[in-house]
Design a protein around this motif. Structure first.
Motif, PDB file in Angstrom:
ATOM      1  N   VAL A   1       0.814  -1.215   0.000  1.00  0.00           N
ATOM      2  CA  VAL A   1       0.000   0.000   0.000  1.00  0.00           C
ATOM      3  C   VAL A   1       0.849   1.267   0.000  1.00  0.00           C
ATOM      4  N   ASP A   2       1.879   1.305   0.821  1.00  0.00           N
ATOM      5  CA  ASP A   2       2.731   2.511   0.796  1.00  0.00           C
ATOM      6  C   ASP A   2       4.170   2.202   0.403  1.00  0.00           C
ATOM      7  N   MET A   3       4.518   0.958   0.323  1.00  0.00           N
ATOM      8  CA  MET A   3       5.876   0.528  -0.047  1.00  0.00           C
ATOM      9  C   MET A   3       6.934   1.151   0.855  1.00  0.00           C
ATOM     10  N   LYS A   4       6.551   1.599   2.048  1.00  0.00           N
ATOM     11  CA  LYS A   4       7.537   2.216   2.925  1.00  0.00           C
ATOM     12  C   LYS A   4       8.492   1.181   3.503  1.00  0.00           C
ATOM     13  N   ASN A   5       8.088  -0.075   3.460  1.00  0.00           N
ATOM     14  CA  ASN A   5       8.960  -1.122   3.977  1.00  0.00           C
ATOM     15  C   ASN A   5       9.817  -1.766   2.886  1.00  0.00           C
ATOM     16  N   MET A   6       9.902  -1.055   1.769  1.00  0.00           N
ATOM     17  CA  MET A   6      10.729  -1.538   0.672  1.00  0.00           C
ATOM     18  C   MET A   6      12.135  -1.830   1.176  1.00  0.00           C
TER      19      MET A   6
END
Ligand SMILES: [Mg+2]
Length: 266
Positions: free
Chosen positions: A257-262
């Protein structure tokens, strides 16, 4: 901005019959913000309706237009390419026969009348079927079309032979490469999903899957963003070794959803 998300199923949405943690919420969230969703699998022994039922039972709302498998891509492609007098001989299971029949393509059990041979994963594959395909090739210069290139399919406790086993048998007897292979990573699969289903620019589409040589390769070779999830068969070490590097790598679909944990990018 509206994006299109193409999700592989096994290893991405679920493992066998177990939903991957957070998958249903992630898909609901993408839908709520207006993104478009497609589910894309190479597996040819089940119908699209089987997958619809499975997803619904796992708590993922979907409609049949969003579910694409390699049988469907093969049927749609052949329907466009074949003339009314053409006929196919099919090696495969019931799901493949149904999909081809749904497009009103003529199916024959006489190899000498077939100018196309379709190959899918067939757990009743045998010598007689190899011979039939060979006779269609010898007598009718039949075009060989395979649903998908997968060597094996992961199952609980290991892997079992997939469509590549049938492809190998026919390449062995003809001494030639098979004419067409549909499904991921082919351009047929990418074009179909992007142009016919999502109807979006490829640069706005994300191919999300767990396999480098199918999901990620198809994304990279067709102008899509590719997103590897580590919930299936691929490890971080395998990415380093592979020529197919994902644009994004995520621990799981729940991070889409936010790809912040890429955790890496290629
Ligand atoms: Mg997969």
């Amino acid at each position: 901005m509206v994006n299109g998300y193409i999700f592989d199923l096994d290893g991405t949405i679920y493992l066998d019959n177990q939903l991957i943690d957070g998958a249903a919420e992630a898909i609901r969230c993408l839908r709520e913000r207006g993104d478009k969703i497609v589910f894309l699998t190479n597996k040819s022994i089940s119908t699209r309706y089987d997958y619809l039922t499975k997803l619904n039972n796992l708590g993922i709302g979907a409609n049949i237009q969003e579910i694409i498998n390699s049988n469907y891509i093969t049927a749609k492609y052949l329907k466009q390419r074949m003339s009314k007098t053409d006929a196919v001989f099919i090696i495969g299971e019931e799901a493949l026969f149904e999909e081809i029949a749904d497009e009103n393509i003529t199916i024959t059990d006489d190899p000498k009348k077939a100018n196309y041979v379709i190959l899918g994963w067939d757990r009743m594959f045998n010598y007689e079927k190899i011979n039939s395909a060979y006779q269609a090739w010898v007598h009718n210069q039949a075009t060989f079309v395979a649903t998908n290139p997968d060597r094996t399919c992961p199952v609980y406790g290991g892997q079992i032979p997939d469509c590549a086993a049938m492809i190998g048998a026919l390449e062995g007897v003809t001494g030639q490469s098979i004419d067409l292979i549909m499904g991921k990573p082919s351009k047929f699969a990418a074009n179909f999903v992007v142009n016919e289903v999502l109807k979006m620019d490829p640069s706005k589409c994300f191919m999300v899957g767990d396999r480098l040589e199918t999901d990620i390769r198809m994304g990279n070779e067709n102008g899509l963003n590719s997103v590897l999830v580590l919930t299936g068969i691929t490890t971080l070490d395998m990415i380093k070794e592979s020529e197919y590097k994902p644009t994004y790598t995520l621990e799981s679909i729940k991070d889409i959803v936010d790809m912040k944990n890429m955790i890496s990018s290629g």
